[in-house]
Design an enzyme around this catalytic site. Structure first.
Site, short mmCIF file in Angstrom:
data_model
loop_
_atom_site.label_atom_id
_atom_site.label_comp_id
_atom_site.label_asym_id
_atom_site.label_seq_id
_atom_site.Cartn_x
_atom_site.Cartn_y
_atom_site.Cartn_z
N TYR A 267 0.83 -1.20 0.00
CA TYR A 267 0.00 0.00 0.00
C TYR A 267 0.86 1.25 0.00
CZ TYR A 267 0.70 1.06 5.03
OH TYR A 267 1.22 1.41 6.24
N LYS B 165 6.26 -1.45 2.07
CA LYS B 165 5.04 -0.96 2.71
C LYS B 165 3.97 -2.03 2.51
CE LYS B 165 2.94 3.64 3.42
NZ LYS B 165 3.02 3.67 4.88
N GLU C 141 12.33 3.16 13.95
CA GLU C 141 11.32 4.14 13.55
C GLU C 141 10.15 4.04 14.53
OE1 GLU C 141 9.54 3.20 9.72
OE2 GLU C 141 9.65 1.06 10.12
N LEU D 128 10.86 1.96 7.15
CA LEU D 128 10.24 2.46 5.92
C LEU D 128 10.89 3.79 5.56
CD1 LEU D 128 7.80 1.84 3.98
CD2 LEU D 128 6.69 3.72 5.17
N1 PDD Z 1 2.51 5.39 7.69
N2 PDD Z 1 7.25 4.23 9.05
C1 PDD Z 1 6.12 3.51 9.08
C2 PDD Z 1 6.15 2.15 9.68
C3 PDD Z 1 4.92 4.06 8.59
O1 PDD Z 1 3.79 3.33 8.62
C4 PDD Z 1 4.92 5.38 8.06
C5 PDD Z 1 3.70 6.04 7.51
C6 PDD Z 1 6.14 6.10 8.05
C7 PDD Z 1 6.24 7.49 7.49
O2 PDD Z 1 6.23 7.50 6.08
P1 PDD Z 1 5.64 8.75 5.26
O3 PDD Z 1 6.38 9.95 5.72
O4 PDD Z 1 5.93 8.40 3.85
O5 PDD Z 1 4.17 8.84 5.58
C8 PDD Z 1 7.28 5.48 8.53
C9 PDD Z 1 1.31 5.83 7.06
C10 PDD Z 1 0.98 7.26 7.30
C11 PDD Z 1 0.20 4.86 7.38
O6 PDD Z 1 0.48 3.67 7.39
O7 PDD Z 1 -0.95 5.27 7.59
#
Ligand code: PDD
Length: 286
Positions: A32, A146, A178, A202
């Site tokens: 996703y 992801k 993270e 991620l």
């Molecule tokens: N999640 N690390 C993880 C495990 C995440 O699920 C996310 C974001 C990030 C930050 O990535 P970005 O800056 O590209 O949003 C880091 C999204 C918001 C979610 O799963 O809803």
């Protein structure tokens, strides 16, 4: 009522159905993305599509669309939903097939896109900062993908909810990786520290923006491994994601972070981020 995209068609979300044998439902076999939309403009679309391709490659699933096709269909979803700021959730699974772990042959993927209103973090949380807790990172070792199979992230994030905190910050072998759904930065002696992008985290799109803004604005930064001890003795801790943007973590496991208030580097980066977003809204979708 929101309008979603499912396998080539736009429809009201209430009418969307997925067969029970979808491999997303059975195995969590899919990937996703979550793309923020400001004033109906896609934020960093090409970066998100690049990361989506990395996720497809990681699970050996063919990307069903070209970038131009993705852009076209995402713009249709945006146009068919009401709010100016939206979070677009794209979800692709290995399709519907008899239950068998091995990949099915000649099975079309399931492609789903939905939009939700994107709400900026409340002002009071920006002013006060937020609480986080720490936990051992017990996820798999392909956190760069992801993947829709998010059970470990769900369980870890719930630990934060149970502790009245906003996020769980993860430690693997003594080092920061993270958050359960965000990236984490540490500030010590005016230097912004970021864990290196690798298979244990991620590669956040917001993470990239933060480092770009730091580089352009003479904020000293280092990309390197950050020990749990450094995290626990940070002057500031930042949390970033597409939905939370940049937030200051001011309590960690019930200890104050720094002086317990959002710090100077948070304030500077937050302001720079808002300015960067405003530039995007004026028409640049890069
Ligand atoms: N999640 N690390 C993880 C495990 C995440 O699920 C996310 C974001 C990030 C930050 O990535 P970005 O800056 O590209 O949003 C880091 C999204 C918001 C979610 O799963 O809803």
């Amino acid at each position: 009522m929101s309008t979603i995209y499912l396998n080539g068609k736009l429809m009201p979300i209430e009418e969307a159905c997925i067969p029970v044998l979808d491999r997303g439902f059975i195995f969590g076999d899919g990937v996703y993305e979550l793309i923020p939309v400001y004033s109906r403009k896609l934020f960093r679309l090409h970066h998100h599509l690049h990361r989506l391709q990395h996720s497809f490659d990681g699970i050996r699933l063919m990307n069903p669309y070209s970038n131009a096709q993705w852009q076209d269909l995402l713009e249709q979803v945006i146009a068919n939903n009401k709010t100016e700021d939206q979070s677009l959730y794209l979800h692709v699974t290995r399709g519907v097939a008899k239950r068998d772990h091995a990949f099915p042959q000649n099975t079309p993927p399931t492609v789903f896109v939905m939009s939700n209103p994107l709400l900026a973090p409340p002002q009071e949380l920006l002013l006060s900062g937020v609480a986080a807790i720490c936990a051992i990172d017990n996820r798999w070792i392909r956190c760069d993908i992801k993947a829709i199979s998010l059970l470990p992230n769900v369980l870890l994030r719930q630990l934060a909810v149970d502790a009245n905190a906003i996020e769980t910050i993860l430690i693997r072998d003594g080092f920061l990786t993270e958050g359960a759904a965000s990236n984490i930065f540490v500030i010590k002696d005016k230097v912004l520290l970021a864990p290196p992008k690798n298979h244990l985290m991620l590669a956040g799109i917001t993470y990239d923006v933060v480092l770009e803004l730091a580089a352009e604005n003479n904020i000293a930064y280092e990309v390197r491994e950050i020990s749990e001890d450094e995290l626990r003795h940070a002057d500031e801790i930042l949390l970033t994601s597409s939905t939370k943007e940049i937030m200051a973590v001011t309590r960690l496991d019930d200890e104050q972070v720094g002086d317990g208030k959002p710090g100077a580097i948070f304030k500077q980066l937050h302001q720079l981020y808002q300015h960067y977003k405003a530039t995007i809204m004026r028409g640049n979708t890069a």
